[in-house]
Design an enzyme around this catalytic site. Sequence first.
Site: not given
Length: 288
Positions: A49, A74
């Site tokens: 992200y 993640k």
Amino acid sequence: MDTYTLVNGISIPRIGYGTWKNLNPKECVNGIKYALELGFKHIDCARVYANEKLVGQGILESGVERKDIFITSKLRNSAHGYEHVRKEVEATLADLNTDYLDLYLIHWPVVAGHQEDWREDNLDTWKAFEELYEEGKLKAIGVSNFSVNHLENLVENARIAPMVNQILIHPGVLLTEEMEYCRKHDILLEAYSPLAPLSVLTKNETFQKIMANHGKSPAQILIRFILELGALPLTKTIHPSRMSENLHVNDFSLTKEEMDFLATWSHPDFTPRDNQKERPPQALDAKI
């Protein structure tokens, strides 16, 4: 906030605040601060992200103690493999200004260069997850976007089974086989994009009646639907009023008829993702 309990005994807040696409520095930092102030205790991040430094800044500026926040991140697709995981985790920890993660996930099961040997690739990657979990840097470990065949590979061959599977769940996309498998093996289901069909459903007469029955917003109905499936919804907004709305979903329940409608509703715009192949490349993934 109410919690679920993972198979290892760790408590995880039942509603999460997502950070995907929050790239505007001011909006991202303030969004984290607002979320924590309003009562969110669970922040969902990912290295791809490209905003974990901003998330870390928001947490620091919020004044909320680290022990009172559940942070998930993640693994990027490009960082699969035993030799890459530790470096990747250290980078995320540095960006988030913390020395541990409450939950760490493999973001996608099949990645570039491993279309044919994804089984070996995931097991090799997972071995590093297990070691970091046993060292205490990761308090819980899991996966994202995994179907049954991907889950079976870890459950049957790894020392530690995944504790979480974060997948797409909302009316129009109910991955029944994956959900049943996770429930059978005590793998908590997390639902990302739970509000995806909101704009379409609000035009539906039956859905409008459900909202009227409970005096709730469309978002509150959809979040409640996920909770009643026994899953954990990950919500996303930068607007404090909507954050507050998304948290206030514990004072009503959906009827069986309402649940059945939402579980069987379909629309051509909403279909499951094909996760049996390499994930389409993300521009952000190449920049980190």
